[in-house]
Design a protein around this motif. Structure first.
Motif, mmCIF file in Angstrom:
data_model
loop_
_atom_site.group_PDB
_atom_site.id
_atom_site.type_symbol
_atom_site.label_atom_id
_atom_site.label_comp_id
_atom_site.label_asym_id
_atom_site.label_seq_id
_atom_site.Cartn_x
_atom_site.Cartn_y
_atom_site.Cartn_z
ATOM 1 N N LEU A 116 8.971 -7.485 -10.717
ATOM 2 C CA LEU A 116 8.703 -7.396 -11.654
ATOM 3 C C LEU A 116 8.798 -6.573 -12.928
ATOM 4 C CD1 LEU A 116 4.743 -6.887 -10.753
ATOM 5 C CD2 LEU A 116 5.322 -8.618 -11.391
ATOM 6 N N TYR A 117 8.654 -6.648 -14.493
ATOM 7 C CA TYR A 117 9.322 -6.118 -15.734
ATOM 8 C C TYR A 117 8.327 -4.758 -16.020
ATOM 9 C CZ TYR A 117 12.050 -10.130 -14.420
ATOM 10 O OH TYR A 117 12.839 -10.971 -13.436
ATOM 11 N N LEU A 118 9.090 -3.614 -15.405
ATOM 12 C CA LEU A 118 8.489 -2.906 -16.090
ATOM 13 C C LEU A 118 9.060 -2.515 -17.798
ATOM 14 C CD1 LEU A 118 6.686 -0.278 -16.217
ATOM 15 C CD2 LEU A 118 8.899 1.082 -14.454
ATOM 16 N N SER A 125 4.899 -6.874 -16.093
ATOM 17 C CA SER A 125 4.603 -8.882 -16.337
ATOM 18 C C SER A 125 5.909 -9.380 -15.511
ATOM 19 C CB SER A 125 5.057 -8.723 -17.494
ATOM 20 O OG SER A 125 5.260 -10.034 -17.908
ATOM 21 N N ASN A 126 5.390 -10.096 -15.058
ATOM 22 C CA ASN A 126 5.945 -10.973 -14.541
ATOM 23 C C ASN A 126 7.078 -11.673 -15.182
ATOM 24 O OD1 ASN A 126 3.860 -13.030 -15.211
ATOM 25 N ND2 ASN A 126 3.433 -14.095 -13.378
ATOM 26 N N ALA A 140 0.943 2.265 -8.080
ATOM 27 C CA ALA A 140 1.407 3.835 -7.697
ATOM 28 C C ALA A 140 2.497 4.052 -9.202
ATOM 29 C CB ALA A 140 3.207 3.410 -6.610
ATOM 30 N N LEU A 141 2.486 3.151 -10.343
ATOM 31 C CA LEU A 141 3.450 3.111 -10.967
ATOM 32 C C LEU A 141 2.543 4.290 -11.580
ATOM 33 C CD1 LEU A 141 5.203 0.331 -11.541
ATOM 34 C CD2 LEU A 141 6.459 2.807 -11.142
ATOM 35 N N GLY A 197 1.461 -7.215 -7.426
ATOM 36 C CA GLY A 197 1.311 -6.656 -8.821
ATOM 37 C C GLY A 197 0.253 -5.375 -8.742
ATOM 38 N N SER A 198 -0.549 -5.726 -7.875
ATOM 39 C CA SER A 198 -1.969 -4.070 -7.648
ATOM 40 C C SER A 198 -1.366 -3.176 -7.367
ATOM 41 C CB SER A 198 -2.878 -5.048 -6.974
ATOM 42 O OG SER A 198 -3.527 -5.754 -7.858
#
Length: 193
Positions: A49-51, A68-69, A157-158, A151-152
């Motif tokens: 995933l992109y942060l 985002s994916n 966690a983030l 992703g959830s």
């Protein structure tokens, strides 16, 4: 060095305008003087995933972030708009030369808000050193300790980690004060003056 291929998060687009770097020699003394953004990847059990995060340079507070994916610009624009809606508008916004930040959607949002656009020199990670340091902390203190399957899970966690970073984690650059305390205290002092 890892033997697997890493995602390339900062690919320039040849048709996009590159803006000059405005921070060289600039003394950053207050919140909202300079904000920055960058993208990193979050390793998942299967894929990435992109942060993206938007950070205030003075306080090192993370003002918004998105996962985002895909590497399109929409999640970057959403993070920018959230930060401006919650905290106002910075004087200068600094990014690298990745296509998400040089594209029309992102730059127009900054222009419409009257923000000066600054971009790192090509290959100059030191030009945006505070957010690069943030990525190191995020990965070592959150991402590498877990194996995210969804992703959830990553988002939860983030979110917990960014709340901890902003509100609880002491920052050595500020004699143990927390980034959001530095951000809010500076705002309170400027309103009182």
């Amino acid at each position: 060095m890892a033997i697997f291929q890493k995602p390339k998060t900062s690919q320039p687009h040849p048709g996009h305008k590159i803006y000059p770097y405005l921070l060289r020699g600039l003394a950053i003394k207050r919140p909202d003087q300079v904000w920055c953004a960058d993208i990193t990847y979050v390793r998942m059990k299967r894929g990435f995933l992109y942060l993206v995060a938007v950070m205030d340079w003075h306080s090192r507070a993370v003002l918004s972030w998105r996962l985002s994916n895909t590497l399109d610009a929409h999640f970057c624009v959403a993070a920018l708009e959230e930060a401006m809606n919650r905290y106002g508008v910075p004087e200068i916004f600094n990014t690298d030369q990745g296509s998400q930040f040089t594209g029309q959607d992102f730059t127009q949002a900054l222009k419409d808000a009257g923000v000066a656009i600054s971009m790192d020199g090509k290959g100059r990670w030191m030009d945006n050193v505070f957010i690069e340091r943030l990525w190191r902390s995020v990965k070592w203190e959150c991402v590498y300790l877990r194996e995210f399957e969804t992703g959830s899970q990553a988002r939860q966690a983030l979110g917990d980690w960014f709340r901890f970073y902003n509100e609880q984690r002491p920052h050595t650059a500020f004699d143990g004060r927390r980034p959001m305390d530095v951000y809010r205290d500076a705002h309170s002092a400027s309103k009182a003056a």
